[in-house]
Design an enzyme around this catalytic site. Structure first.
Site, short mmCIF file in Angstrom:
data_model
loop_
_atom_site.label_atom_id
_atom_site.label_comp_id
_atom_site.label_asym_id
_atom_site.label_seq_id
_atom_site.Cartn_x
_atom_site.Cartn_y
_atom_site.Cartn_z
N GLY A 102 0.84 -1.19 0.00
CA GLY A 102 0.00 0.00 0.00
C GLY A 102 0.87 1.24 0.00
O GLY A 102 2.05 1.21 -0.37
N ARG A 103 0.31 2.35 0.45
CA ARG A 103 1.06 3.60 0.49
C ARG A 103 1.90 3.72 1.76
O ARG A 103 2.85 4.50 1.81
CB ARG A 103 0.10 4.78 0.36
N GLU A 122 6.01 3.68 2.05
CA GLU A 122 6.78 4.84 1.58
C GLU A 122 7.20 5.72 2.75
O GLU A 122 8.32 6.26 2.76
CB GLU A 122 5.95 5.64 0.58
N CYS A 131 4.18 -6.62 -2.28
CA CYS A 131 3.85 -5.38 -2.96
C CYS A 131 4.85 -4.28 -2.58
O CYS A 131 6.05 -4.47 -2.66
CB CYS A 131 2.41 -4.99 -2.66
N HIS A 132 4.37 -3.13 -2.12
CA HIS A 132 5.25 -2.02 -1.78
C HIS A 132 5.94 -2.21 -0.42
O HIS A 132 6.77 -1.38 -0.04
CB HIS A 132 4.48 -0.70 -1.81
N TYR A 151 5.99 -5.39 -5.83
CA TYR A 151 5.21 -4.76 -6.89
C TYR A 151 6.12 -4.54 -8.09
O TYR A 151 7.26 -4.07 -7.93
CB TYR A 151 4.60 -3.44 -6.40
#
Length: 199
Positions: free
Chosen positions: A91-92, A95, A121-122, A141
């Site tokens: 997800g976000r 980051e 993923c992320h 990802y």
């Protein structure tokens, strides 16, 4: 079902991918493991908003509001040595989670002790920032391939297992990704083969 109960740490942050936090959180508890979901600067009972990322034919994923995910433990109370495994959803959130030294130190503990780490993923953004991928084979990802290679790792498509590191590209990989994590944990779940789609 034959298993030894394990204590698992789940790293969460605001706008974590909805499926990638909800599914492992519930599935790991379903088979009897204890899961502590934590987020820096948050405590037990605090809520992390989630985001639903989908693949609808565009050049990248779309994003929609998800559910509120309730944390089950205080981040500041975490002692990594008390946990048997680490789960890092995407997800976000990754980051910004990778900017916390405490998060990176926690991740490094699991690699230094060769404990199971499952990321997808992320979530690989956190592992690259923690500088733990040198010489590993993993995935994430697809847009992160350059980041993973820059971190000194070999890239593979699809669910990848390298020792106690289990990685996947996104939530559609959950069945195989979770099965590999359960194998790392020594969790033997008796199950039937899934039926073919046209059965």
């Amino acid at each position: 079902m034959t298993m030894t109960h394990k204590k698992i740490l789940l790293l969460v942050g605001d706008f974590v991918e909805d499926y990638e936090v909800m599914v492992p959180f519930q599935a790991l508890q379903m088979v009897g493991h204890h899961v502590d979901a934590v987020c820096p600067e948050k405590e037990t009972g605090d809520i992390c908003p989630t985001a639903i990322h989908d693949f609808e034919g565009d050049q990248t994923y779309t994003e929609k509001p998800g559910h509120g995910f309730e944390l089950t433990h205080d981040f500041d109370a975490v002692e990594p040595s008390e946990y048997d495994a680490l789960v890092v959803p995407g997800g976000r959130a990754p980051e910004y989670l990778r900017t916390y030294d405490e998060v990176l130190e926690t991740v490094r503990h699991f690699f230094e002790e060769d404990k199971p780490v499952a990321a997808l993923c992320h979530g690989l953004q956190i592992l690259t920032a923690a500088d733990v991928l040198e010489g590993r084979t993993c995935t994430g990802y697809p847009a992160l391939e350059a980041d993973v290679r820059s971190a000194g790792a070999d890239w593979e498509d699809g669910v990848t297992r390298d020792g106690t590191l289990v990685t996947a590209q996104a939530w559609p990989d959950h069945p195989e990704w979770l099965a590999e994590l359960l194998d790392c944990l020594g969790t033997d779940v008796d199950h039937a083969e899934p039926a073919a789609a046209d059965d």
